[in-house]
Design a protein around this motif. Structure first.
Motif, PDB file in Angstrom:
ATOM      1  N   ARG A 276       0.978  -1.160  -0.206  1.00 31.51           N
ATOM      2  CA  ARG A 276       0.182  -0.424   0.184  1.00 31.51           C
ATOM      3  C   ARG A 276       0.883   1.138  -0.028  1.00 31.51           C
ATOM      4  O   ARG A 276       1.522   1.515   0.673  1.00 31.51           O
ATOM      5  N   THR A 277       0.294   1.723  -0.758  1.00 29.07           N
ATOM      6  CA  THR A 277       1.147   3.110  -0.533  1.00 29.07           C
ATOM      7  C   THR A 277       0.641   4.504  -0.004  1.00 29.07           C
ATOM      8  O   THR A 277      -0.519   4.130   0.746  1.00 29.07           O
ATOM      9  N   MET A 278       0.912   5.696  -0.048  1.00 29.00           N
ATOM     10  CA  MET A 278       0.300   7.238   0.802  1.00 29.00           C
ATOM     11  C   MET A 278      -0.631   7.756  -0.013  1.00 29.00           C
ATOM     12  O   MET A 278      -1.666   8.381  -0.060  1.00 29.00           O
ATOM     13  N   CYS A 279      -0.436   7.050  -1.400  1.00 24.24           N
ATOM     14  CA  CYS A 279      -1.923   8.060  -2.566  1.00 24.24           C
ATOM     15  C   CYS A 279      -2.906   7.330  -2.100  1.00 24.24           C
ATOM     16  O   CYS A 279      -3.433   6.157  -2.316  1.00 24.24           O
ATOM     17  N   THR A 280      -3.904   8.612  -2.458  1.00 27.60           N
ATOM     18  CA  THR A 280      -5.080   7.974  -2.742  1.00 27.60           C
ATOM     19  C   THR A 280      -5.763   7.519  -3.909  1.00 27.60           C
ATOM     20  O   THR A 280      -5.938   8.062  -4.956  1.00 27.60           O
ATOM     21  N   LYS A 281      -6.802   6.840  -3.877  1.00 28.64           N
ATOM     22  CA  LYS A 281      -7.170   6.725  -5.196  1.00 28.64           C
ATOM     23  C   LYS A 281      -8.237   8.016  -6.444  1.00 28.64           C
ATOM     24  O   LYS A 281      -8.165   8.003  -7.079  1.00 28.64           O
ATOM     25  N   ASP A 282      -8.038   8.953  -5.183  1.00 24.41           N
ATOM     26  CA  ASP A 282      -9.189   9.415  -5.471  1.00 24.41           C
ATOM     27  C   ASP A 282      -8.124  10.925  -6.474  1.00 24.41           C
ATOM     28  O   ASP A 282      -8.877  11.683  -6.795  1.00 24.41           O
ATOM     29  N   VAL A 283      -7.176  11.078  -6.359  1.00 24.77           N
ATOM     30  CA  VAL A 283      -6.522  11.521  -7.448  1.00 24.77           C
ATOM     31  C   VAL A 283      -5.329  11.046  -8.210  1.00 24.77           C
ATOM     32  O   VAL A 283      -4.468   9.839  -7.555  1.00 24.77           O
ATOM     33  N   GLU A 284      -4.905  11.181  -9.769  1.00 25.86           N
ATOM     34  CA  GLU A 284      -4.634  10.314 -10.738  1.00 25.86           C
ATOM     35  C   GLU A 284      -3.064  10.529  -9.796  1.00 25.86           C
ATOM     36  O   GLU A 284      -2.581  11.658 -10.709  1.00 25.86           O
ATOM     37  N   PHE A 285      -2.414   9.287  -9.934  1.00 28.99           N
ATOM     38  CA  PHE A 285      -1.562   9.051  -9.253  1.00 28.99           C
ATOM     39  C   PHE A 285      -1.189   7.613  -9.843  1.00 28.99           C
ATOM     40  O   PHE A 285      -1.673   7.187 -10.719  1.00 28.99           O
ATOM     41  N   ASP A 286       0.437   8.003 -10.369  1.00 29.83           N
ATOM     42  CA  ASP A 286       1.377   6.542 -11.043  1.00 29.83           C
ATOM     43  C   ASP A 286       2.248   5.745  -9.514  1.00 29.83           C
ATOM     44  O   ASP A 286       2.384   6.430  -8.509  1.00 29.83           O
ATOM     45  N   PRO A 287       1.054   4.538  -9.247  1.00 25.47           N
ATOM     46  CA  PRO A 287       1.928   3.862  -8.031  1.00 25.47           C
ATOM     47  C   PRO A 287       3.242   4.279  -7.883  1.00 25.47           C
ATOM     48  O   PRO A 287       3.360   4.179  -6.605  1.00 25.47           O
ATOM     49  N   ALA A 288       4.031   4.071  -9.081  1.00 25.21           N
ATOM     50  CA  ALA A 288       5.327   3.710  -8.850  1.00 25.21           C
ATOM     51  C   ALA A 288       5.912   5.425  -8.641  1.00 25.21           C
ATOM     52  O   ALA A 288       7.122   5.952  -7.850  1.00 25.21           O
ATOM     53  N   ASP A 289       5.038   6.752  -8.327  1.00 28.47           N
ATOM     54  CA  ASP A 289       5.344   7.897  -8.126  1.00 28.47           C
ATOM     55  C   ASP A 289       5.285   7.827  -6.905  1.00 28.47           C
ATOM     56  O   ASP A 289       5.482   9.253  -5.949  1.00 28.47           O
ATOM     57  N   CYS A 290       3.994   7.113  -5.967  1.00 33.22           N
ATOM     58  CA  CYS A 290       3.662   7.545  -4.169  1.00 33.22           C
ATOM     59  C   CYS A 290       5.030   6.532  -4.007  1.00 33.22           C
ATOM     60  O   CYS A 290       5.386   5.343  -3.798  1.00 33.22           O
ATOM     61  N   GLY A 291       5.174   6.734  -2.213  1.00 36.34           N
ATOM     62  CA  GLY A 291       5.718   6.443  -1.699  1.00 36.34           C
ATOM     63  C   GLY A 291       4.815   5.415  -1.298  1.00 36.34           C
ATOM     64  O   GLY A 291       3.871   5.628  -0.253  1.00 36.34           O
ATOM     65  N   LEU A 292       5.406   4.671   0.136  1.00 38.47           N
ATOM     66  CA  LEU A 292       5.008   2.901   0.819  1.00 38.47           C
ATOM     67  C   LEU A 292       4.644   3.760   1.925  1.00 38.47           C
ATOM     68  O   LEU A 292       5.359   4.919   2.480  1.00 38.47           O
ATOM     69  N   GLN A 293       3.854   3.424   2.781  1.00 43.69           N
ATOM     70  CA  GLN A 293       2.820   3.893   3.742  1.00 43.69           C
ATOM     71  C   GLN A 293       4.046   3.795   5.148  1.00 43.69           C
ATOM     72  O   GLN A 293       3.901   2.623   4.881  1.00 43.69           O
ATOM     73  N   GLU A 294       4.009   4.601   5.755  1.00 44.64           N
ATOM     74  CA  GLU A 294       5.115   4.393   6.759  1.00 44.64           C
ATOM     75  C   GLU A 294       4.306   3.801   7.743  1.00 44.64           C
ATOM     76  O   GLU A 294       4.889   3.939   8.992  1.00 44.64           O
ATOM     77  N   ASP A 295       2.769   4.683   8.332  1.00 45.50           N
ATOM     78  CA  ASP A 295       2.089   4.364   9.144  1.00 45.50           C
ATOM     79  C   ASP A 295       1.799   2.618   9.818  1.00 45.50           C
ATOM     80  O   ASP A 295       1.420   2.102   8.521  1.00 45.50           O
ATOM     81  N   PRO A 296       2.512   2.541  10.480  1.00 46.49           N
ATOM     82  CA  PRO A 296       2.082   1.038  10.893  1.00 46.49           C
ATOM     83  C   PRO A 296       0.655   0.460  10.630  1.00 46.49           C
ATOM     84  O   PRO A 296       0.690  -0.906  10.212  1.00 46.49           O
ATOM     85  N   GLU A 297      -0.285   1.212  11.139  1.00 44.50           N
ATOM     86  CA  GLU A 297      -1.123   0.917  11.315  1.00 44.50           C
ATOM     87  C   GLU A 297      -1.834   0.364  10.170  1.00 44.50           C
ATOM     88  O   GLU A 297      -2.758  -0.103   9.462  1.00 44.50           O
ATOM     89  N   LEU A 298      -2.037   1.627   9.209  1.00 37.31           N
ATOM     90  CA  LEU A 298      -1.983   1.801   7.495  1.00 37.31           C
ATOM     91  C   LEU A 298      -1.202   0.894   6.618  1.00 37.31           C
ATOM     92  O   LEU A 298      -1.380   0.659   5.739  1.00 37.31           O
ATOM     93  N   TYR A 299      -0.029   0.241   6.643  1.00 39.05           N
ATOM     94  CA  TYR A 299       0.907  -0.487   6.041  1.00 39.05           C
ATOM     95  C   TYR A 299      -0.456  -1.372   5.833  1.00 39.05           C
ATOM     96  O   TYR A 299       0.160  -2.517   7.012  1.00 39.05           O
ATOM     97  N   LYS A 300       0.223  -1.852   5.053  1.00 41.19           N
ATOM     98  CA  LYS A 300      -0.476  -3.597   4.353  1.00 41.19           C
ATOM     99  C   LYS A 300       0.557  -3.918   2.671  1.00 41.19           C
ATOM    100  O   LYS A 300       0.872  -2.944   2.328  1.00 41.19           O
ATOM    101  N   GLU A 301       0.278  -5.768   3.216  1.00 44.54           N
ATOM    102  CA  GLU A 301       1.098  -6.059   1.664  1.00 44.54           C
ATOM    103  C   GLU A 301      -0.132  -7.135   1.326  1.00 44.54           C
ATOM    104  O   GLU A 301      -0.538  -8.010   2.026  1.00 44.54           O
TER     105      GLU A 301
END
Length: 121
Positions: free
Chosen positions: A88-113
């Motif tokens: 899971r990245t820090m980018c949400t789907k509501d904005v048009e992003f390339d997932p490769a340009d987004c950093g991974l979640q750092e919050d342990p509660e939101l981090y997911k693989e």
């Protein structure tokens, strides 16, 4: 008498053709391992990740963090079998992003693989 022998011969020929077709199909459709830079595979991989994000109910985008296995088979076209790990990245789907340009979640509660995502395209 000759006519009676034609029926078993016809059945035997048909059975032989069916067995041969089955054997040829298995050889024709066998998956083989490929590298990540194999022809057309980078585009296919990007499509698979984009499709995963589109179909996912998660509000965050995912990006591939590990390619576990990539296989290709030749049939009427090319088919790919992809085993990968998505995170899971820090980018949400509501904005048009390339997932490769987004950093991974750092919050342990939101981090997911998601392990061993398998796509057959």
């Amino acid at each position: 008498m000759a006519r009676l022998l034609q029926i078993p011969l016809l059945l035997l020929t048909t059975l032989s053709l069916l067995i041969q077709a089955q054997e040829n199909r298995e050889v024709w459709r066998k998956f083989i391992d490929i590298e990540q830079d194999h022809a057309f595979f980078p585009e296919t991989l990007q499509f698979a990740i984009k499709q995963y994000n589109k179909d996912s109910d998660d509000e965050y985008l995912y990006q591939m963090t590990q390619l576990i296995r990539a296989q290709e088979q030749l049939s009427t076209g090319f088919e790919y079998l992809i085993d990968m790990k998505l995170s899971r990245t820090m980018c949400t789907k509501d904005v048009e992003f390339d997932p490769a340009d987004c950093g991974l979640q750092e919050d342990p509660e939101l981090y997911k693989e998601n392990l061993n995502i398998r796509n057959c395209l």
